[in-house]
Design a protein around this motif. Structure first.
Motif, PDB file in Angstrom:
ATOM      1  N   ASN A 149      15.434 -52.903   4.396  1.00 34.07           N
ATOM      2  CA  ASN A 149      14.870 -53.369   3.122  1.00 34.07           C
ATOM      3  C   ASN A 149      15.917 -53.444   2.014  1.00 34.07           C
ATOM      4  N   GLY A 150      17.183 -53.210   2.362  1.00 37.04           N
ATOM      5  CA  GLY A 150      18.247 -53.288   1.377  1.00 37.04           C
ATOM      6  C   GLY A 150      18.446 -52.035   0.544  1.00 37.04           C
ATOM      7  N   ARG A 151      17.739 -50.951   0.876  1.00 36.24           N
ATOM      8  CA  ARG A 151      17.895 -49.693   0.146  1.00 36.24           C
ATOM      9  C   ARG A 151      19.093 -48.926   0.693  1.00 36.24           C
ATOM     10  N   VAL A 152      19.874 -48.357  -0.211  1.00 43.10           N
ATOM     11  CA  VAL A 152      21.045 -47.571   0.191  1.00 43.10           C
ATOM     12  C   VAL A 152      20.566 -46.264   0.812  1.00 43.10           C
ATOM     13  N   ARG A 153      21.064 -45.957   1.998  1.00 46.76           N
ATOM     14  CA  ARG A 153      20.686 -44.726   2.698  1.00 46.76           C
ATOM     15  C   ARG A 153      21.877 -43.815   2.955  1.00 46.76           C
ATOM     16  N   LEU A 154      23.042 -44.401   3.211  1.00 51.14           N
ATOM     17  CA  LEU A 154      24.287 -43.645   3.386  1.00 51.14           C
ATOM     18  C   LEU A 154      25.307 -44.195   2.409  1.00 51.14           C
ATOM     19  N   LEU A 155      26.162 -43.316   1.889  1.00 52.82           N
ATOM     20  CA  LEU A 155      27.197 -43.770   0.979  1.00 52.82           C
ATOM     21  C   LEU A 155      28.480 -43.009   1.289  1.00 52.82           C
ATOM     22  N   PHE A 156      29.509 -43.746   1.682  1.00 58.01           N
ATOM     23  CA  PHE A 156      30.821 -43.174   1.978  1.00 58.01           C
ATOM     24  C   PHE A 156      31.727 -43.391   0.772  1.00 58.01           C
ATOM     25  N   GLU A 157      32.453 -42.350   0.344  1.00 54.69           N
ATOM     26  CA  GLU A 157      33.448 -42.482  -0.723  1.00 54.69           C
ATOM     27  C   GLU A 157      34.818 -42.483  -0.077  1.00 54.69           C
ATOM     28  N   THR A 158      35.658 -43.466  -0.463  1.00 53.70           N
ATOM     29  CA  THR A 158      36.995 -43.573   0.133  1.00 53.70           C
ATOM     30  C   THR A 158      38.060 -43.636  -0.958  1.00 53.70           C
ATOM     31  N   ASP A 159      39.289 -43.455  -0.532  1.00 53.39           N
ATOM     32  CA  ASP A 159      40.434 -43.622  -1.436  1.00 53.39           C
ATOM     33  C   ASP A 159      41.019 -45.024  -1.279  1.00 53.39           C
ATOM     34  N   GLY A 160      40.299 -45.889  -0.603  1.00 52.61           N
ATOM     35  CA  GLY A 160      40.779 -47.242  -0.309  1.00 52.61           C
ATOM     36  C   GLY A 160      41.287 -47.353   1.109  1.00 52.61           C
ATOM     37  N   LYS A 161      41.452 -46.210   1.763  1.00 55.66           N
ATOM     38  CA  LYS A 161      41.941 -46.182   3.147  1.00 55.66           C
ATOM     39  C   LYS A 161      41.006 -45.384   4.043  1.00 55.66           C
ATOM     40  N   VAL A 162      40.729 -44.119   3.658  1.00 56.31           N
ATOM     41  CA  VAL A 162      39.929 -43.243   4.518  1.00 56.31           C
ATOM     42  C   VAL A 162      38.760 -42.622   3.746  1.00 56.31           C
ATOM     43  N   VAL A 163      37.760 -42.158   4.502  1.00 56.61           N
ATOM     44  CA  VAL A 163      36.585 -41.502   3.931  1.00 56.61           C
ATOM     45  C   VAL A 163      36.973 -40.112   3.436  1.00 56.61           C
ATOM     46  N   LEU A 164      36.639 -39.840   2.168  1.00 55.38           N
ATOM     47  CA  LEU A 164      36.903 -38.537   1.559  1.00 55.38           C
ATOM     48  C   LEU A 164      35.683 -37.621   1.649  1.00 55.38           C
ATOM     49  N   ASN A 165      34.489 -38.191   1.519  1.00 53.05           N
ATOM     50  CA  ASN A 165      33.219 -37.482   1.661  1.00 53.05           C
ATOM     51  C   ASN A 165      32.135 -38.532   1.809  1.00 53.05           C
ATOM     52  N   TYR A 166      30.928 -38.078   2.139  1.00 54.73           N
ATOM     53  CA  TYR A 166      29.825 -39.030   2.251  1.00 54.73           C
ATOM     54  C   TYR A 166      28.512 -38.312   2.057  1.00 54.73           C
ATOM     55  N   ARG A 167      27.460 -39.109   1.886  1.00 58.46           N
ATOM     56  CA  ARG A 167      26.145 -38.528   1.643  1.00 58.46           C
ATOM     57  C   ARG A 167      25.048 -39.441   2.172  1.00 58.46           C
ATOM     58  N   VAL A 168      23.902 -38.822   2.407  1.00 60.43           N
ATOM     59  CA  VAL A 168      22.692 -39.520   2.808  1.00 60.43           C
ATOM     60  C   VAL A 168      21.636 -39.129   1.788  1.00 60.43           C
ATOM     61  N   GLY A 169      20.748 -40.058   1.455  1.00 63.09           N
ATOM     62  CA  GLY A 169      19.726 -39.709   0.480  1.00 63.09           C
ATOM     63  C   GLY A 169      18.803 -40.850   0.159  1.00 63.09           C
ATOM     64  N   SER A 170      17.945 -40.565  -0.797  1.00 65.72           N
ATOM     65  CA  SER A 170      17.020 -41.581  -1.276  1.00 65.72           C
ATOM     66  C   SER A 170      17.493 -42.086  -2.628  1.00 65.72           C
ATOM     67  N   GLU A 171      17.089 -43.292  -2.957  1.00 64.30           N
ATOM     68  CA  GLU A 171      17.422 -43.824  -4.274  1.00 64.30           C
ATOM     69  C   GLU A 171      16.509 -43.180  -5.301  1.00 64.30           C
ATOM     70  N   PRO A 172      16.933 -42.884  -6.483  1.00 65.49           N
ATOM     71  CA  PRO A 172      18.246 -43.137  -7.059  1.00 65.49           C
ATOM     72  C   PRO A 172      19.270 -42.030  -6.794  1.00 65.49           C
ATOM     73  N   ALA A 173      18.854 -40.902  -6.216  1.00 67.04           N
ATOM     74  CA  ALA A 173      19.740 -39.733  -6.057  1.00 67.04           C
ATOM     75  C   ALA A 173      21.026 -40.055  -5.309  1.00 67.04           C
ATOM     76  N   ILE A 174      20.977 -40.917  -4.313  1.00 69.40           N
ATOM     77  CA  ILE A 174      22.174 -41.216  -3.537  1.00 69.40           C
ATOM     78  C   ILE A 174      23.257 -41.880  -4.394  1.00 69.40           C
ATOM     79  N   GLU A 175      22.846 -42.539  -5.464  1.00 65.80           N
ATOM     80  CA  GLU A 175      23.788 -43.245  -6.329  1.00 65.80           C
ATOM     81  C   GLU A 175      24.331 -42.382  -7.476  1.00 65.80           C
ATOM     82  N   PHE A 176      23.760 -41.200  -7.715  1.00 67.78           N
ATOM     83  CA  PHE A 176      24.241 -40.370  -8.819  1.00 67.78           C
ATOM     84  C   PHE A 176      25.722 -40.092  -8.624  1.00 67.78           C
ATOM     85  N   VAL A 177      26.495 -40.289  -9.670  1.00 64.96           N
ATOM     86  CA  VAL A 177      27.952 -40.161  -9.594  1.00 64.96           C
ATOM     87  C   VAL A 177      28.401 -38.715  -9.780  1.00 64.96           C
ATOM     88  N   GLU A 178      27.804 -38.029 -10.723  1.00 66.39           N
ATOM     89  CA  GLU A 178      28.205 -36.642 -11.017  1.00 66.39           C
ATOM     90  C   GLU A 178      27.052 -35.704 -10.677  1.00 66.39           C
TER      91      GLU A 178
END
Length: 181
Positions: A149-178
């Motif tokens: 349905n186009g909802r974000v479920r997993l979110l990987f954070e990278t330095d442009g090369k490799v994954v630094l950390n990641y998360r799974v969640g529901s919107e809007p919590a998965i998108e919270f930056v801090e």
């Protein structure tokens, strides 16, 4: 009945205890679009604690019961649970503090911290959306994995090369930056 001089009940009890301890430490548990192992997004934190088999410590930096963080006191290196009113809304996977602790939890597709962006994009193909990281973009990226349905479920954070950390969640919590914001 005895096996090599040991009562069978003792052997069975020992095997069951070993299986429970291994399971409690998350052996074989993976992250998927719905949660971590049997702990789904939407699970009550007390239920999650029972499923984990370890005590979850509430973090001190919490704003209110609308958003709290919990960390397992043992096992599950690098895992944190974000809750809203005692319900898990996000599970984060970070590099473990103890570098000798071994690998962190991986996704059901085998992705994890240290994987290349190319590998994540290959594993998740049509469900992956790449964009700039809030703080480190345009070099750093978010790779968002969306459901049907186009909802974000997993979110990987990278330095442009490799994954630094990641998360799974529901919107809007998965998108919270801090954390909770």
């Amino acid at each position: 009945m005895k096996a090599a001089g040991i009562p069978c009940q003792l052997v069975i009890a020992t095997l069951l205890a070993a299986t429970t301890i291994t399971h409690a430490q998350g052996s074989g548990w993976t992250v998927n679009k719905g949660g971590l192992g049997p702990i789904g997004i939407g699970t009550n934190i007390k239920v999650a604690e029972k499923l984990l088999g370890v005590h979850l410590q509430r973090e001190d930096h919490a704003d209110s019961d609308k958003c709290l963080y919990y960390t397992p006191l043992s096992g599950f290196q690098g895992v944190q649970f974000m809750t809203s009113k005692s319900i898990i809304v996000r599970i984060e996977i970070h590099p473990p503090q103890d570098k000798t602790a071994g690998p962190t939890v991986q996704t059901d597709k085998g992705a994890g911290i240290g994987d290349t962006e190319a590998r994540i994009l290959s594993l998740y193909r049509d469900h992956a959306r790449i964009g700039p990281h809030f703080y480190t973009g345009p070099e750093g990226h978010y790779i968002r994995i969306v459901d049907e349905n186009g909802r974000v479920r997993l979110l990987f954070e990278t330095d442009g090369k490799v994954v630094l950390n990641y998360r799974v969640g529901s919107e809007p919590a998965i998108e919270f930056v801090e954390g909770c914001r």
